[in-house]
Write an enzyme that holds these catalytic residues in place. Sequence first.
Site: not given
Length: 379
Positions: A160-162, A185, A189
């Site tokens: 993810t870009d997060e 989260y 990741k």
Amino acid sequence: MLFLAAFYRNNNCIALLYGFDIFTYFRTMQKTLLITGGAGFIGSHVVRLFVLQYPDYHIINLDSLTYAGNLENLKDIEDRPNYTFVKADITDEQAMYDLFGKYNFDGVIHLAAESHVDRSITDPNAFIETNVMGTANLLNAARTAWKNDFTNKRFYHVSTDEVYGSLGAEGFFLETTPYDPQSPYSASKAASDHLVRAYGNTYHLPFVISNCSNNYGPNQFPEKLIPLFFNNIKNNKPLPVYGDGKYTRDWLYVVDHAHAIDKVYHNGKNGETYNIGGFNEWQNIELIKLLCEKMDHKLGRTPGASAGLISYIKDRPGHDRRYAIDATKINKELGWAPSVTFEEGLSQTIDWYLKNEEWLDHVTSGNYQNYYQEQYTNN
Ligand code: NAD
Ligand code: TYD
């Protein structure tokens, strides 16, 4: 007849029709591919694309069927001869060794994860177990099964870009942007991305990673913004906007993400990272107003009626202000670009949810009610 039908359902029909056994049939297939998390939102679109586009690949969909995994998502392809579902948990180390021992996988596309930020705030350990330990188990099983001979093997980790943290008003996430995860989260990741790169560096495991922006589309569980707000608008319930509503996300239609994954899996370079995004930034409140407008139209309501449900509530702790992906690399190197505009994708998504009320009813019964109560009461 019944006997034949039972065989058909067990994927043996082609083998029977052609008069050879199932093992010969699978041996003639070009590749055996493990897709993890294939019963979830993005995973189900990836499984469908690969099963239909590559009939000579044997696709094994591994999923533990958490609250977010739903085999109804794959009803249309479950009888395909090149598709097999395996219920297993990636946190079960032995089960991963057994699976890799049973199938001679050529590649892995790893999507299984706990994926919702709000849940990671209330129960971080589930995220650490699945996203970090689960990924480590898959990496170890792959390395052991492949006996360090990685010819024509590939481990593709979907992220993810997060992991890049939060942007200010300007700028974009590049593949070279330093990691700065802010939620349990995104931290879990980020840890899994680091593990994959470390296995590449240390053991020469061939890998690719992609980091994608927010997805939307059919089959998304109604804990995420768009399906949750769709469901509330439909049921005339308040629309819980966190904080000032001016948080910004970059939205991509899920089918476009699945096509990007196809490109990265087949044409991406080993050891590389690809950012995937829609060049499509929206402040939450603007997106919500657009959704309300479209829903008013589709439900035959007076214009402005659904927007009356907007209700600002307490902010999410540690809420990232803005995400925006620079997807130039995947566009230039792999020729990928989104195929639908946001207006088209959002309309198709609303139409899908309106047509699939049964799907929404099934996933919003039972435990979902408890989750909703805990997340949104007293806010
Ligand atoms: P999802 O929550 O809809 O689906 C996750 C799937 O993984 C479910 O089917 C679930 O049953 C399965 N799963 C969870 N824990 C498991 C375990 N321990 N063992 C086996 N299976 C397990 O998630 P999604 O939105 O489809 O996201 C898929 C992947 O894409 C995730 O890795 C996520 O981090 C990444 N991603 C998501 C988005 C997004 O906007 N949704 C954006 C970028 C990247
Ligand atoms: P979400 O769909 O949870 O994705 P992510 O947090 O991974 O980006 O949320 C998208 C945006 O919408 C995010 O800024 C949080 C906001 N949001 C609300 O304002 N209210 C809600 O009820 C939800 C679920 C999200």
